[in-house]
Write an enzyme that holds these catalytic residues in place. Structure first.
Site, PDB file in Angstrom:
ATOM      1  N   ASP A   9       0.848  -1.188   0.000  1.00  0.00           N
ATOM      2  CA  ASP A   9       0.000   0.000   0.000  1.00  0.00           C
ATOM      3  C   ASP A   9       0.890   1.247   0.000  1.00  0.00           C
ATOM      4  OD1 ASP A   9      -3.121   0.706   1.454  1.00  0.00           O
ATOM      5  OD2 ASP A   9      -1.602   2.225   1.090  1.00  0.00           O
ATOM      6  N   ASP A 103      -3.626   2.284  -5.449  1.00  0.00           N
ATOM      7  CA  ASP A 103      -2.387   2.303  -4.662  1.00  0.00           C
ATOM      8  C   ASP A 103      -2.137   1.060  -3.824  1.00  0.00           C
ATOM      9  OD1 ASP A 103      -3.959   2.716  -2.290  1.00  0.00           O
ATOM     10  OD2 ASP A 103      -2.309   3.883  -1.450  1.00  0.00           O
ATOM     11  N   GLU A 104      -2.962   0.042  -3.969  1.00  0.00           N
ATOM     12  CA  GLU A 104      -2.687  -1.150  -3.157  1.00  0.00           C
ATOM     13  C   GLU A 104      -2.991  -2.439  -3.905  1.00  0.00           C
ATOM     14  OE1 GLU A 104      -5.395  -1.854   0.221  1.00  0.00           O
ATOM     15  OE2 GLU A 104      -6.629  -0.246  -0.581  1.00  0.00           O
TER      16      GLU A 104
HETATM   17  P1  TTP Z   1      -5.325   4.888   1.238  1.00  0.00           P
HETATM   18  O1  TTP Z   1      -4.280   3.865   0.910  1.00  0.00           O
HETATM   19  O2  TTP Z   1      -6.420   4.521   2.146  1.00  0.00           O
HETATM   20  O3  TTP Z   1      -4.638   6.173   1.876  1.00  0.00           O
HETATM   21  P2  TTP Z   1      -3.248   6.856   1.551  1.00  0.00           P
HETATM   22  O4  TTP Z   1      -2.447   6.087   0.563  1.00  0.00           O
HETATM   23  O5  TTP Z   1      -3.519   8.274   1.162  1.00  0.00           O
HETATM   24  O6  TTP Z   1      -2.553   6.899   2.966  1.00  0.00           O
HETATM   25  P3  TTP Z   1      -1.871   5.684   3.783  1.00  0.00           P
HETATM   26  O7  TTP Z   1      -0.455   6.071   3.939  1.00  0.00           O
HETATM   27  O8  TTP Z   1      -2.598   5.662   5.093  1.00  0.00           O
HETATM   28  O9  TTP Z   1      -2.070   4.453   2.959  1.00  0.00           O
HETATM   29  O10 TTP Z   1      -5.976   5.428  -0.097  1.00  0.00           O
HETATM   30  C1  TTP Z   1      -5.238   5.578  -1.312  1.00  0.00           C
HETATM   31  C2  TTP Z   1      -5.699   6.788  -2.100  1.00  0.00           C
HETATM   32  O11 TTP Z   1      -7.101   6.691  -2.387  1.00  0.00           O
HETATM   33  C3  TTP Z   1      -5.526   8.087  -1.342  1.00  0.00           C
HETATM   34  O12 TTP Z   1      -4.246   8.639  -1.511  1.00  0.00           O
HETATM   35  C4  TTP Z   1      -6.623   8.940  -1.913  1.00  0.00           C
HETATM   36  C5  TTP Z   1      -7.718   7.968  -2.310  1.00  0.00           C
HETATM   37  N1  TTP Z   1      -8.809   7.995  -1.296  1.00  0.00           N
HETATM   38  C6  TTP Z   1      -9.881   8.861  -1.486  1.00  0.00           C
HETATM   39  O13 TTP Z   1      -9.954   9.548  -2.515  1.00  0.00           O
HETATM   40  N2  TTP Z   1     -10.872   8.905  -0.528  1.00  0.00           N
HETATM   41  C7  TTP Z   1     -10.843   8.150   0.600  1.00  0.00           C
HETATM   42  O14 TTP Z   1     -11.756   8.233   1.453  1.00  0.00           O
HETATM   43  C8  TTP Z   1      -9.728   7.254   0.805  1.00  0.00           C
HETATM   44  C9  TTP Z   1      -9.634   6.409   2.040  1.00  0.00           C
HETATM   45  C10 TTP Z   1      -8.752   7.220  -0.166  1.00  0.00           C
HETATM   46 MG    MG Z   2      -2.192   4.043   0.761  1.00  0.00          MG
END
Ligand code: TTP
Ligand code: MG
Length: 356
Positions: A9, A103-104
């Protein structure tokens, strides 16, 4: 014997991309999203998270928490490009890659193209390669199944990894908060709490029958997950066709306002999953099961894909008002968004809804 599953992720994904491409944003509290009244934060840089800014938070709340917050509009094409780059890296190691969002992804590296027996070392190598190729950091979770790998990837975030070895699974799961379990959103968490279930250990005290009675088909999953078991395979062609959520009340409800509040929580959860999975359907469906178990569903297909919570909710609230509550109370309410643009998918959504 055990499978080797990695969950990767990216860290603060959209925000990190923006900081990478604009040096003036580095080291600063930024939020990706629009700063105006109805805007929400997609994600925040780690600097902004220190102030309590979070994904899905209304932009005005975020600004209030972090007065110097800089809003940056999203650039989905760039995020998509990075996403393709990291997927290419994953495929150097294994064909068994299941992307969950931009992203994951899950990877099954039990057998892998590098003949590397250590999933821990593979995860390290992949993260290094991601950094060299994209200039961005990622975190990883490594374990024997998807459920555990996904939780583990959060443990040493950002830019870290965490392994749950087979011999540590039992303790690890016992100590999890119920909110960390797959399939437990706000609504289910409330219900779990009402039954005295706060941790994995608490969950394990319930029999499979009891959990199925309380949570329907998810009850089976909860029973297995409480024991660290998750036999789901890596699905290489997973495409989201619909996202739905439902809740069965402890006591039947017949009041439109209370039912609308429940629907609101479900819709919120569905919408945040839509954002996470980058799934933006057009069809809203509300399902109601009455006290006599009779089920009705009402669907509405919008002209445009749903990309914003408020407009989705405005339609859903109107649909809710049309539902007949005069006859008998309601024992279950469900909310779903499907993609009606494709006939095949439409059928599938209907099938799924009838299986609810
Ligand atoms: P995540 O992997 O949940 O968050 P992140 O990568 O920003 O942070 P972390 O380091 O905690 O992993 O989500 C990935 C992307 O998806 C995030 O950058 C933006 C998008 N996203 C949204 O647009 N709305 C949301 O509610 C969430 C959770 C994510
Ligand atoms: Mg993330």
């Amino acid at each position: 014997m055990w499978r080797k599953i990695i969950h990767i992720d990216m860290d603060a994904f959209y925000a990190s991309v923006e900081q990478r491409d604009n040096p003036q944003l580095r080291g600063k509290a930024i939020a990706v999203g629009y700063g105006e009244a109805r805007g929400v934060v997609s994600t925040a840089s780690y600097e902004a998270r220190k102030f309590g800014v979070r994904s899905a938070m209304p932009s005005l709340t975020a600004r209030h928490k972090c007065p110097g917050l800089i809003f940056v509009p999203p650039r989905f094409d760039v995020y998509h490009e990075v996403s393709m780059q990291i997927r290419e890296i994953f495929r150097e190691y294994t064909d068994l890659v299941e992307p969950l969002s931009l992203d994951e992804a899950f990877l099954d590296v039990t057998v892998n193209h590098k003949n590397n027996p250590s999933a821990t070392l593979i995860a390290k190598e992949i993260r290094k390669q991601i950094f060299e190729t994209t200039g961005l950091t990622a975190s990883a979770g490594i374990s024997i199944n998807k459920f555990l790998a996904k939780i583990a990837s959060d443990y040493n975030k950002p830019n870290g990894q965490f392994v749950v070895l087979p011999e540590n699974v039992e303790k690890f799961v016992e100590n999890l908060k119920i909110e960390q379990f797959f399939g437990v959103g706000k609504v289910t968490a409330r219900k779990m709490h009402a039954h005295g279930i706060f941790t994995g250990y608490d969950l394990k005290q319930y029999t499979e029958m009891e959990l199925v009675k309380l949570f329907g088909k998810m009850g089976h999953e909860f029973y297995l997950h409480a024991r660290g078991i998750d036999n789901r395979e890596i699905e290489i062609n997973r495409i989201t066709k619909s996202i739905s959520n439902e809740t069965t009340f402890l006591q039947n409800k017949d009041n439109l306002i209370l039912l609308t509040v429940e629907l609101y929580h479900l819709a919120k959860e569905v919408f945040s999953r839509m954002q996470k999975e980058n799934f933006f359907g057009k069809t809203i469906t509300i399902k109601v099961k009455y006290a006599d178990f009779k089920i009705i569903t009402r669907s509405k297909t919008l002209m445009q894909k749903i990309t914003e919570f408020h407009s989705m909710w405005t339609v859903a609230r109107e649909m809710m008002k049309q539902i007949d509550l005069s006859g008998q109370p309601v024992r279950l309410i469900g909310f779903g968004v499907g993609n009606a643009s494709d006939e095949l998918v439409k059928k599938q959504v209907q099938m799924e809804l009838s299986l609810f």
